[in-house]
Enzyme design. Structure first.
Site, PDB file in Angstrom:
ATOM      1  N   CYS A 111       0.848  -1.208   0.000  1.00 26.49           N
ATOM      2  CA  CYS A 111       0.000   0.000   0.000  1.00 26.49           C
ATOM      3  C   CYS A 111       0.877   1.250   0.000  1.00 26.49           C
ATOM      4  O   CYS A 111       0.612   2.221  -0.719  1.00 26.49           O
ATOM      5  CB  CYS A 111      -0.915   0.018   1.215  1.00 26.49           C
ATOM      6  SG  CYS A 111      -2.007  -1.403   1.370  1.00 26.49           S
ATOM      7  N   ASP A 125      37.164  17.195  14.987  1.00 28.11           N
ATOM      8  CA  ASP A 125      37.604  18.568  15.173  1.00 28.11           C
ATOM      9  C   ASP A 125      38.114  18.690  16.605  1.00 28.11           C
ATOM     10  O   ASP A 125      37.803  17.850  17.458  1.00 28.11           O
ATOM     11  CB  ASP A 125      36.417  19.505  14.932  1.00 28.11           C
ATOM     12  CG  ASP A 125      36.776  20.953  15.199  1.00 28.11           C
ATOM     13  OD1 ASP A 125      37.807  21.414  14.694  1.00 28.11           O
ATOM     14  OD2 ASP A 125      36.020  21.620  15.939  1.00 28.11           O
TER      15      ASP A 125
END
Length: 776
Positions: A23, A443
């Site tokens: 569906c 970082d």
């Protein structure tokens, strides 16, 4: 199709009428057929559609496409109304199941009665009673199923309801055929299948609701009202009447109603509902607070900065819903299978019927193996009867619900659990990809370290001044100035100029200068002509003079300046101490240094060690200088050969790309604007939640509590969620692979088949829901 992807808009639709993933595929195809729609993603488990389309496409166009496919679009309701509607739907399904079984129970009693010596009814009487009781169950209590099957078949979609509908109708039809030809009456079996199917639908909806309870839990944390200050008095108003800029009072023990900034008071706040961190956080004037967190001790007065759908909690809910509505790459295989699954089942059922009818001897030879131990296998029946029995069993055992629920229910439960622990997955693909990462690029500032710099040293060009104040190295007051203006340059003046220039920056080092100047009582000026060069530095005009603050590369590349010997030597010494140091220039001439220190987060060392234990290689990329970067890397046990310092945003992208070209799956972790491009480039971009909005928006995963131990938890969740998906898919595939051949040869009773079908779906959902109790 839209040419410019950045111009696309997104529309979210709440759907109704879906019964399985076929569906969902039909709705997605119908939506993508609309002119101007770029992509449509439909999630069966959440019953929502996410549509990306041109601005010219209206919601009415999308609703019409859904309805053309035979399904419905529910009107978006307020949270409480939506919850009420969901409860009503669940109760309706529950009543259907109960009432269907009440009407079916006489059929069960008749079957039991037929096997006892007390059986005094004739065969004709039993057939009539079976048909009488079966008819309302199959047609009235099964009306929803038949309607859903019709909608699908009308649009060329063979859905799960089609299997049940055809199976029960064929079984019921034997109750009529028995009066005109030799035939076993399976009308009662058809009623039992439909009643069981209704109960199964109820159980699936209830289990799905539990699997998605994380969002409901988040939504329930919202405050209902806020105490707004009006004319000096506290007035309690509904939350939707609070506006940005309003001042609110939050008493001890109350929920903070909206996102805001504390303007008065001091208290500890429990932020565990958004960060997963149990320790309360101290809040005082100037600190930001998050709506729906709990004020523990003191009284706070705050100014609202975000309300309604703009609050942090609303954004979290939106991210979780977005992640739950996406798919993972492995689901593509499942979708391809389910698209062809139901038609294939119809073909297998038809083949079973034909073989039993046309070649009964061969089929009986196989069925005879189980006949002695299976009471429902009666090989003395007519081949036509045996064929119908086998075909019905094949139809009802083959429901693809378990396959369709395997992936989305695991995503629902897993992303909800992640949100409870301050980890936000933006999409399903990131969950699957993350577990396969080979390298994590980190970082430094704000990721490994706290990002809270404080000024430790100020160096002025020699011959200008030399004194020491509070550990800050300064120059000699009264000496010559380093400025062309003739104004004396000492440590305070250097800080004043640098901090004034940095008032337009959000960089942690700039903030540290501003904070130090303010704490020292130094009056700052507003900068003009502020310009930032990411990864290098800034330039601004302060009191008519050009002030530059940045790293050596900034001065070499942008200002073409040469560092005086003393400044160059002191720069080297400070960097060897692991301090982050920037150069301050006046009128393009380097005249001093400002050094800051940043501390490593408590969890960073242990988190990076755990990544290494998992076999994940770590790299450190930073715009900071090499000596500082290596000093930090040594403390967290990152190989010095995997440290890149003084890198610009483009160089971060280049390094991530280089690692990817070598065949590695790379994750990038950062928190700043200069990290955003690399976050996009990485296979998985991971933003520290305390970072900038642009970094978070560029990421696939956000770690709300801003600590690297959350990164380890994210890896754990990625592995666990994907493990659940594989478990669910395995058992769903095995279930059908084993059950269909058994049913094909008439060895599986249809009622047992439908019970097994229900069990498989509920077990998949329950297995996914176990992620909610996972300990991190």
């Amino acid at each position: 199709m839209p040419q410019n992807q950045t111009d696309l808009e997104r529309t979210d639709l709440s759907l109704s009428g879906m019964s399985c993933t076929t569906c969902a595929s039909a709705i997605a195809d119908s939506l993508e057929d609309v002119d101007g729609v770029d992509e449509a993603s439909v999630n069966f488990a959440t019953e929502r559609a996410d549509v990306q389309h041109d601005p010219d496409v209206s919601t009415d166009d999308l609703v019409a496409a859904v309805e053309d496919a035979g399904y419905g679009v529910r009107e978006e309701l307020l949270d409480g109304d939506q919850e009420m509607e969901d409860d009503d739907e669940l109760q309706t399904l529950r009543q259907l199941g109960i009432r269907a079984w009440i009407v079916t129970s006489p059929i069960v009693l008749l079957m039991v009665f037929m096997w006892t010596p007390l059986d005094t009814l004739s065969g004709g009487q039993i057939d009539v009673l079976m048909l009488v009781f079966a008819t309302p169950v199959v047609f009235y209590y099964g009306l929803r199923t038949h309607a859903a099957a019709y909608r699908g078949l009308k649009n060329g979609v063979f859905n799960m309801h089609a299997l049940i509908s055809v199976g029960t109708l064929v079984a019921w039809a034997t109750g009529v055929m028995v009066f005109v030809m030799p035939m076993e009456n399976y009308a009662g079996v058809g009623a039992m299948i439909m009643a069981s199917h209704n109960v199964g639908t109820y159980l699936e909806h209830r289990a799905k609701g539990r699997a998605s309870s994380a969002i409901e839990g988040l939504m329930s944390m919202r405050a209902e009202t806020g105490r707004v200050l009006q004319n000096g008095e506290e007035v309690e108003v509904p939350l939707d009447e609070v506006d940005v800029g309003d001042r609110l009072v939050v008493r001890p023990g109350e929920k903070i109603p909206v996102d805001g900034v504390v303007i008065d008071g001091r208290s500890s706040v429990d932020e565990s509902m958004v960060t997963g961190e149990s320790d309360p956080v101290t809040k005082e004037e100037g600190n930001e607070v998050i709506g729906s967190t709990v004020n523990n001790a003191g009284r706070l007065t705050l100014e609202a900065t975000k309300v309604g759908d703009d609050t942090f909690l609303s954004e979290v809910v939106e991210l979780v819903e977005e992640a739950q509505g996406t798919t993972v790459p492995i689901q593509a295989l499942t979708d391809r299978i389910t698209n062809y699954f139901v038609p294939t089942v119809f073909a297998i059922a038809a083949l079973s019927f034909l073989l039993w009818w046309l070649t009964p001897g061969a089929m009986e030879a196989v069925a005879s193996v189980g006949a002695p131990s299976l009471p429902w296998v009666d090989l003395t029946l007519e081949p036509l009867t045996l064929g119908i029995f086998a075909a019905v069993a094949v139809l009802v055992i083959s429901c693809p619900c378990a396959l369709g629920l395997a992936t989305p229910t695991a995503l629902m439960a897993g992303t909800g659990k992640a949100a409870e622990n301050g980890i936000l997955f933006r999409d399903g693909e990131a969950i699957q990809t993350m577990k396969d990462l080979d390298i994590v690029v980190l970082d430094k500032t704000g990721t490994i370290t706290e990002g809270n710099h404080s000024v430790t040293d100020v160096v002025v060009q020699p011959g200008r001044s030399s004194a020491t104040d509070g550990g800050i190295t300064t120059g000699n007051p009264g000496d010559d100035t380093a400025s062309a203006s003739g104004r004396e340059l000492d440590a305070d003046e250097l800080i004043r100029l640098a901090a004034s220039a940095e008032r337009g920056s959000e960089h942690p080092i700039g903030n540290a200068m501003v904070e130090y100047a303010e704490e020292s009582g130094i009056e700052l000026s507003d900068p003009d002509a502020f310009e930032s060069v990411p990864g290098k530095g800034i330039t601004a005009t302060v009191d008519g003079r050009t002030v530059s603050v940045g790293n050596p590369k900034f001065f070499d590349d942008e200002l073409e300046g040469n560092l005086p010997t003393h400044i160059a030597n002191r720069l080297r010494e400070l960097e060897q101490e692991g301090k982050t140091t920037v150069i301050v220039g006046l009128e393009d001439e380097p005249v001093g240094l400002v050094s800051t220190a940043d501390t490593i987060k408590d969890e960073s060392v242990e988190a990076i060690a755990e990544l290494h234990d998992r076999g994940i290689e770590t790299w450190l990329l930073t715009g900071d200088n090499e000596r500082t970067a290596r000093a930090i890397a040594e403390q967290v046990d990152i190989d010095p050969e995997r440290v890149l310092a003084s890198v610009l945003p483009q160089e971060k992208i280049d390094k991530v790309s280089q690692l990817q070209d070598q065949g590695y799956n790379v994750g990038m972790v950062g928190d700043g604007i200069n990290d955003a491009p690399a976050l996009k480039q990485a296979n998985v971009g991971i933003a520290i939640g305390t970072g900038t909005d642009i970094a978070i928006q560029s990421s696939d995963v956000s770690l709300v509590r801003g600590q690297l131990d959350a990164l380890v938890d994210a890896f754990t969740l990625s592995e666990k969620i994907f493990s659940k998906i594989k478990q669910n898919l395995f058992w769903a595939f095995i279930y059908n692979a084993v059950a269909i051949p058994i049913a094909f040869f008439g060895l599986l009773h249809p009622v047992i088949a439908v019970a097994a079908m229900i069990t498989s779906s509920v077990s998949v959902i329950s297995n996914s829901a176990r992620l909610g109790s996972l300990e991190l």
